[in-house]
Design an enzyme around this catalytic site. Structure first.
Site, PDB file in Angstrom:
ATOM      1  N   LEU A  14      13.212  -2.781   5.747  1.00 22.23           N
ATOM      2  CA  LEU A  14      14.067  -3.301   6.688  1.00 22.23           C
ATOM      3  C   LEU A  14      15.111  -2.021   7.050  1.00 22.23           C
ATOM      4  CD1 LEU A  14      16.103  -7.058   5.973  1.00 22.23           C
ATOM      5  CD2 LEU A  14      14.879  -6.112   8.202  1.00 22.23           C
ATOM      6  N   GLU A 140      20.185   1.840  -5.592  1.00 24.07           N
ATOM      7  CA  GLU A 140      19.277   1.170  -4.819  1.00 24.07           C
ATOM      8  C   GLU A 140      18.356   0.343  -5.322  1.00 24.07           C
ATOM      9  OE1 GLU A 140      16.353   2.204  -1.430  1.00 24.07           O
ATOM     10  OE2 GLU A 140      15.457   0.720  -1.446  1.00 24.07           O
ATOM     11  N   THR A 187      22.327 -16.076  12.567  1.00 18.79           N
ATOM     12  CA  THR A 187      22.864 -15.722  11.358  1.00 18.79           C
ATOM     13  C   THR A 187      21.931 -16.447   9.977  1.00 18.79           C
ATOM     14  OG1 THR A 187      24.229 -17.132  10.949  1.00 18.79           O
ATOM     15  CG2 THR A 187      24.843 -14.845  12.637  1.00 18.79           C
ATOM     16  N   PRO A 189      19.060 -16.608   8.721  1.00 22.00           N
ATOM     17  CA  PRO A 189      17.838 -15.704   7.653  1.00 22.00           C
ATOM     18  C   PRO A 189      19.169 -15.305   6.530  1.00 22.00           C
ATOM     19  CG  PRO A 189      17.633 -15.610   9.269  1.00 22.00           C
ATOM     20  CD  PRO A 189      18.042 -16.270  10.103  1.00 22.00           C
ATOM     21  N   CYS A 380      -2.010  21.759   0.969  1.00 22.74           N
ATOM     22  CA  CYS A 380      -3.183  21.727  -0.646  1.00 22.74           C
ATOM     23  C   CYS A 380      -4.384  21.506   0.035  1.00 22.74           C
ATOM     24  CB  CYS A 380      -2.395  19.898  -0.948  1.00 22.74           C
ATOM     25  SG  CYS A 380      -2.549  20.100  -2.831  1.00 22.74           S
ATOM     26  N   PHE A 381      -4.708  20.011   0.244  1.00 26.42           N
ATOM     27  CA  PHE A 381      -6.268  19.979   0.648  1.00 26.42           C
ATOM     28  C   PHE A 381      -6.636  20.820   1.758  1.00 26.42           C
ATOM     29  CE2 PHE A 381     -10.443  16.360   1.970  1.00 26.42           C
ATOM     30  CZ  PHE A 381     -10.484  16.935   0.853  1.00 26.42           C
ATOM     31  N   GLY A 382      -5.769  20.475   2.687  1.00 23.90           N
ATOM     32  CA  GLY A 382      -5.947  21.480   3.984  1.00 23.90           C
ATOM     33  C   GLY A 382      -5.867  22.898   3.334  1.00 23.90           C
ATOM     34  N   GLN A 384      -7.214  23.903   0.744  1.00 28.47           N
ATOM     35  CA  GLN A 384      -8.686  24.027   0.017  1.00 28.47           C
ATOM     36  C   GLN A 384      -9.806  24.583   1.109  1.00 28.47           C
ATOM     37  OE1 GLN A 384      -8.347  20.951  -2.756  1.00 28.47           O
ATOM     38  NE2 GLN A 384      -7.342  21.853  -3.935  1.00 28.47           N
ATOM     39  N   GLU A 404     -15.118  18.997  -6.511  1.00 30.46           N
ATOM     40  CA  GLU A 404     -14.530  17.798  -5.709  1.00 30.46           C
ATOM     41  C   GLU A 404     -15.535  17.297  -4.834  1.00 30.46           C
ATOM     42  OE1 GLU A 404     -10.634  17.197  -4.324  1.00 30.46           O
ATOM     43  OE2 GLU A 404     -10.535  15.754  -3.873  1.00 30.46           O
ATOM     44  N   HIS A 507       2.696  22.390  -1.424  1.00 32.49           N
ATOM     45  CA  HIS A 507       3.626  20.898  -0.241  1.00 32.49           C
ATOM     46  C   HIS A 507       4.961  21.459  -0.333  1.00 32.49           C
ATOM     47  CE1 HIS A 507       0.332  17.867  -0.640  1.00 32.49           C
ATOM     48  NE2 HIS A 507       0.279  18.526  -2.014  1.00 32.49           N
ATOM     49  N   GLU A 509       6.588  20.526   2.798  1.00 25.05           N
ATOM     50  CA  GLU A 509       7.295  19.566   3.288  1.00 25.05           C
ATOM     51  C   GLU A 509       8.648  18.698   2.268  1.00 25.05           C
ATOM     52  OE1 GLU A 509       3.555  19.798   2.238  1.00 25.05           O
ATOM     53  OE2 GLU A 509       3.368  17.730   1.982  1.00 25.05           O
TER      54      GLU A 509
END
Ligand code: GLN
Length: 535
Positions: A14, A140, A187, A189, A380-382, A384, A404, A507, A509
């Site tokens: 949700l 959380e 309402t 739920p 990363c893998f990209g 390599q 690998e 990484h 990102e």
């Protein structure tokens, strides 16, 4: 210490994490220092071994913890750097309690869920909160109220509410208000999930209702009455087009007014940078262009969530709306000509990954990007696979491959001795923040603007140092390494030979934030805008 505990009802997915991250951002905009904690009621000790198809990406923290992607939302929304201790799982809690029991710390008592497990949970939450020096701790509780797994956690936070000062503790419950075909908002739920919560002794202070459209006033009134909360505390959270606009939407609904009164927080000066970023996103919505991400089809978009967000951050800063086009790596494998797959994109990105399936398709995509001068970013893998591609097609080591992926006489990607030791010691990957040293006078140096950077890692294999000399030719260089210079971290083709070809073992990102995009992503998108492929 003030605590805001977020629970969820009705069903998972949700956007409880986004709700909590948004509350964090609202507080942060007012100058409060905060610390988020995510409770995951599963028995895994951490998310490292979990199948990403099931849970979305594995997000990596600075200290190397592999965690649920929601912690990525927290970091992006609140810009607080998190660590292992910010993720509390059932597995970690039980394993600590069992260790203590074995050490004899419980002095012969019968060890039980209440109080021993609940005490451990409370101690962890309070410990992390205290250590952080924050004003507000956000917790959380993962899962849905009613799940067996989350019971000890809900019991622990119930006890905490009793033990803390009344003005220091707040419960936020996130539920769903579905609509019928006739657009009637239901309402029931929500009523049921609040009932389940109250049976456990928890009364929500605020109910955040997820719905397609904004809640109608009479629906709010009904929820308020049946769920025993003030009408101002029923917050409508309709589906949002832009995730980053959610904090602003919740604020408009009055969530801050209610929280600040209840917790007696009176800081009113607001930093508007976030709001401006959201406005910028809105204003450049129609300035679209596409980036191809080549991955495996079974991987949901969520597996690359951080990459998608990093693209958004960079595009927003550049005043564009970059869309992502998902390309199934396997589909490229049988094709002689892969150009048609990339007709409508301005750049190609190869994300991280594992295993042989799809790898040759990704290498084809890299070859296409290199030969056709299409901006390329490999992660990363990209990275390599980019090393393998240039080793095969530029350095002419025809069977170059990664250990690998198969047997080869040119294992250009292999396990370093050091890594073999890590594996022997039971660790499997090089994880988290490591320094990277960027060579002067390279594209990488231009991208980062400095010589020493820190980025997050998650990999086992490395560039095999034995092949570096053979690979570095015709503008192909390793422009970033670790401190010792033996471990390759960045590969590039010099800008006079290719508009943008950069790949990183790390990484980037994971460190990208709205308003502070990751340098490689920004430079990559800039190149995509500047060098649209010739048609
Ligand atoms: N499979 C590669 C390795 O283990 C890359 C990992 C990744 O992309 N995260 O080194």
């Amino acid at each position: 210490m003030k605590y805001i505990v977020v629970t969820g009802g009705v069903m998972s997915g949700l956007g409880k994490g986004i709700t909590m991250a948004s509350i964090g951002r609202i507080l942060k905009n007012r100058g409060y220092k905060l610390v988020p904690i995510k409770i995951d009621p599963y028995i895994n000790i951490d998310a490292g071994t979990m199948n990403p198809y099931q849970h979305g990406e594995v997000y990596v923290l600075a200290d190397g913890a592999e965690v649920d992607l929601n912690l990525g939302h927290y970091e992006r929304f609140t810009d607080v750097e998190l660590g292992r201790e910010h993720n509390i799982t059932t597995g970690a809690v039980y394993s600590a309690v069992i260790d203590r029991e074995r050490r004899g710390d419980y002095l012969g008592q019968t060890v039980q869920i209440i109080p021993h497990v609940t005490n451990e949970i409370k101690e962890r939450i309070r410990g992390v909160a205290a250590k952080s020096g924050a004003d507000v701790c956000l917790v959380e509780v993962g899962g849905t109220v009613g799940d067996i797994e989350s019971m000890p956690f809900l019991e622990a936070v119930r006890q905490m509410k009793l033990e803390e000062h009344e003005n220091d503790f707040l419960f936020v419950h996130v539920t769903l208000v579905p609509s019928t075909m006739m657009h009637e908002q239901k309402t029931k739920p929500t009523q049921h999930s609040v009932k389940a919560l109250r049976e456990l002794g928890l009364q929500p202070d605020i109910i955040v209702c997820r719905s397609k459209e904004a809640l109608k006033e009479d629906v709010k009134a009904k929820i308020a009455m049946f769920c025993n909360v003030k009408m101002e505390a029923v917050i409508s959270a309709a589906d949002a087009e832009d995730l980053y606009a959610v904090p602003l939407a919740l604020e408009r609904e009055g969530i801050w007014t209610y929280i600040s009164e209840k917790l007696q927080l009176n800081q009113s000066k607001v930093d508007r940078a976030w709001e401006k970023m959201v406005e910028r996103r809105r204003s450049c919505r129609d300035k679209k262009f596409s980036i191809a991400i080549v991955g495996k089809y079974a991987e949901l978009e969520d597996s690359y969530l951080s990459i998608k967000e990093a693209i958004k951050h960079a595009a927003t800063e550049l005043g564009y709306n970059a869309e992502t086009k998902w390309i199934e790596a396997g589909d490229l494998e049988g094709e002689k000509e892969v150009g048609s797959f990339f007709d409508d994109v301005q750049g190609i990105l190869i994300p991280g990954g594992f295993g042989v399936r799809g790898a040759e398709g990704k290498i084809k995509a890299i070859e296409y990007a290199r030969a056709n001068k299409i901006p390329f970013l490999g992660l990363c893998f990209g990275f390599q696979l980019a090393v393998i591609e240039v080793a095969r097609n530029v350095a002419k080591l025809e069977d170059a491959n990664s250990a690998e992926l198969g047997e080869t006489s040119h294992p250009v990607i292999d396990l370093l001795e050091e890594q073999k030791e890590v594996v022997e010691k039971g660790g499997t990957m090089r994880l988290g923040d490591y320094e990277v040293f960027v060579r002067g006078d390279t594209l990488a140096k231009k991208v980062y603007g400095k010589k020493k950077i820190v980025e997050r890692h998650r990999h086992r294999y490395e560039v095999n140092p034995a092949f570096i000399d053979q690979i570095e030719r015709e503008g192909v260089v390793f422009s970033g390494t670790d401190r010792s210079g033996t471990r390759m971290e960045i590969l590039e083709i010099s800008p006079d030979k290719h508009p943008f070809f950069l790949a990183t073992q790390f990484h980037p990102e994971f460190r990208s934030r709205p308003n502070r995009p990751s340098p490689p992503f920004k430079a990559f998108l800039e190149a995509c805008i500047k060098h649209p492929p010739e048609k």
